[in-house]
Design a protein around this motif. Sequence first.
Motif, PDB file in Angstrom:
ATOM      1  N   TYR A 163       0.857  -1.196   0.000  1.00 42.78           N
ATOM      2  CA  TYR A 163       0.000   0.000   0.000  1.00 42.78           C
ATOM      3  C   TYR A 163       0.890   1.242   0.000  1.00 42.78           C
ATOM      4  CZ  TYR A 163      -3.682  -3.257   1.486  1.00 42.78           C
ATOM      5  OH  TYR A 163      -4.568  -4.304   1.565  1.00 42.78           O
ATOM      6  N   GLU A 164       0.668   2.125  -0.971  1.00 47.86           N
ATOM      7  CA  GLU A 164       1.377   3.400  -1.037  1.00 47.86           C
ATOM      8  C   GLU A 164       0.501   4.490  -0.409  1.00 47.86           C
ATOM      9  OE1 GLU A 164       4.394   4.663  -2.372  1.00 47.86           O
ATOM     10  OE2 GLU A 164       5.049   2.550  -2.325  1.00 47.86           O
ATOM     11  N   LYS A 165       1.053   5.204   0.542  1.00 45.45           N
ATOM     12  CA  LYS A 165       0.315   6.252   1.248  1.00 45.45           C
ATOM     13  C   LYS A 165       0.176   7.499   0.364  1.00 45.45           C
ATOM     14  CE  LYS A 165       1.125   9.006   5.367  1.00 45.45           C
ATOM     15  NZ  LYS A 165       1.903   9.061   6.618  1.00 45.45           N
ATOM     16  N   PHE A 177      -4.795   5.152   0.676  1.00 45.87           N
ATOM     17  CA  PHE A 177      -3.730   4.209   0.322  1.00 45.87           C
ATOM     18  C   PHE A 177      -4.039   3.580  -1.034  1.00 45.87           C
ATOM     19  CE2 PHE A 177      -3.260   4.617   4.852  1.00 45.87           C
ATOM     20  CZ  PHE A 177      -1.894   4.527   5.069  1.00 45.87           C
ATOM     21  N   GLU A 210      -3.552   0.487  -3.346  1.00 43.84           N
ATOM     22  CA  GLU A 210      -3.226  -0.930  -3.109  1.00 43.84           C
ATOM     23  C   GLU A 210      -2.527  -1.554  -4.325  1.00 43.84           C
ATOM     24  OE1 GLU A 210      -5.424  -5.150  -1.871  1.00 43.84           O
ATOM     25  OE2 GLU A 210      -6.616  -3.350  -2.259  1.00 43.84           O
ATOM     26  N   LYS A 246      -2.561   0.380   8.527  1.00 49.46           N
ATOM     27  CA  LYS A 246      -2.727   1.680   7.848  1.00 49.46           C
ATOM     28  C   LYS A 246      -2.751   2.833   8.856  1.00 49.46           C
ATOM     29  CE  LYS A 246      -5.331  -0.008   3.830  1.00 49.46           C
ATOM     30  NZ  LYS A 246      -6.649   0.017   3.128  1.00 49.46           N
ATOM     31  N   CYS A 259       0.649   3.837   9.968  1.00 50.13           N
ATOM     32  CA  CYS A 259       1.377   4.613   8.959  1.00 50.13           C
ATOM     33  C   CYS A 259       0.830   6.046   8.876  1.00 50.13           C
ATOM     34  CB  CYS A 259       1.259   3.922   7.609  1.00 50.13           C
ATOM     35  SG  CYS A 259       2.247   4.682   6.302  1.00 50.13           S
ATOM     36  N   GLU A 260      -0.476   6.188   8.978  1.00 47.74           N
ATOM     37  CA  GLU A 260      -1.070   7.520   8.924  1.00 47.74           C
ATOM     38  C   GLU A 260      -0.550   8.412  10.045  1.00 47.74           C
ATOM     39  OE1 GLU A 260      -5.357   8.241   7.567  1.00 47.74           O
ATOM     40  OE2 GLU A 260      -5.434   6.164   8.318  1.00 47.74           O
ATOM     41  N   ALA A 262       4.803   4.145   2.956  1.00 47.80           N
ATOM     42  CA  ALA A 262       4.119   2.972   2.398  1.00 47.80           C
ATOM     43  C   ALA A 262       4.162   1.838   3.409  1.00 47.80           C
ATOM     44  CB  ALA A 262       4.776   2.540   1.092  1.00 47.80           C
TER      45      ALA A 262
END
Length: 422
Positions: free
Chosen positions: A158-160, A171, A173, A195, A198-199, A206
Amino acid sequence: MVKGTRQAVKPQRRVHRDIWNWTYRTHLVVKSPPTRNIHEQNINSSVDIDSSAVEFEIKQKDGTPVSSSAAVSLDNQLAFEFVGKQTCTYRKYPKKTGSRTGLYVTTVVTDLASCEAVCTSDPTCVSFDFVVMNGMMGCFKYNESVVDRLIDTFNDHYEKDCSSGSNSCSFIEYPGKKGPYDELENPVHDVTECKTMCENETSCTAIDFSKVDNIITCYRYTKRVVNVLTDVIVNHYTKQCSGYAIRVESCTASNGQSGQDQETLNIIEDSCPSGEVGKLMEEAPTKVTDNTVTFKLHPFKFNKVNAITVTCTVKVCPAGTAAECEALNCSSQPNRKRRSTEISDETVRKTFIILDPNLEFTSHDSSKKSSVSVNDVTTPIVAGVAMVIIMLLVVSIVVLLVVKKRRSNRKFQEDGVNKQTI
């Protein structure tokens, strides 16, 4: 003529039935009769022929396979083995793994097809996991069914994306992809928790969320890795195989020559030992399983040629038609049934060399001396019979001479008595 240590066999010219077949060949060679509807494979006196449906092998008494480059002694024994090949298909269970339960073996492969081939060639393999990770491919074979114990497994990247300007980030996917796993690793309970983690971190760019063998992991990255992502594949496959039932219809041995120099010996006719082979047949064709037939033969040789080509026609019955390849009762008249359109006659051929230490090694050249042949076996027997006949003639002549002489003596004595009486 055919020579051997057991029985002399008179060679015959053969006109063979039309059949559809494939052919194998080796030295002893199994030679195929001419056929119609034949899948031609350049049949000649020096090339072995293999079938895609039947494996054919001739072994010596010690289990060593015969070949055109190896000589077989006349006091050996030849075991002929025919095996119907199996065809296997695989059912896919995406993103599932057997969790390495049960007995399994790991093999490095190059692709999914290689993994399938490894399992197909192993009769103990019932299923496998195909795994692609970190640029490596692995094949995990199982020797028991693990379908009832499969577990979910996946690895997604997952790329933020915080470009929307809102308070929360989204994100993007990338299913079945992963980064280099070279940064932070944190245990989590689910993808939402990964997630959120990461947030809450400004430096996080990511994540990889993975579940392998019931272990859930969250990998966080602080740099862009989308351009170095690699595939992650974990799928389970179960094997389903069906083999070809077979029956050996006929086998013919030849000296590999043509025209007037050709000599042949029928070994198997109508799935039973031929009338020509006699005591050379040490064990009649035996159906070991539906897809395996064997028989044993005493080595023999043709006159002045020590290379023997044996060609066998094998009836092949796919799944659902095995009854048409049942063994025949050789003590009664074979009962031929109407065959299914799926049935085919495969021909296999092999050649081998018979070894005679008293003769030169010659292969197919009949102009040179060679090892013990079919005729070499017949010659001592014919010579022995001739000697017996000659001895009987001599004895008969002697007896006739003795009887004639006795009659002459008796007549002479009677004439003398008559003269005295007068």
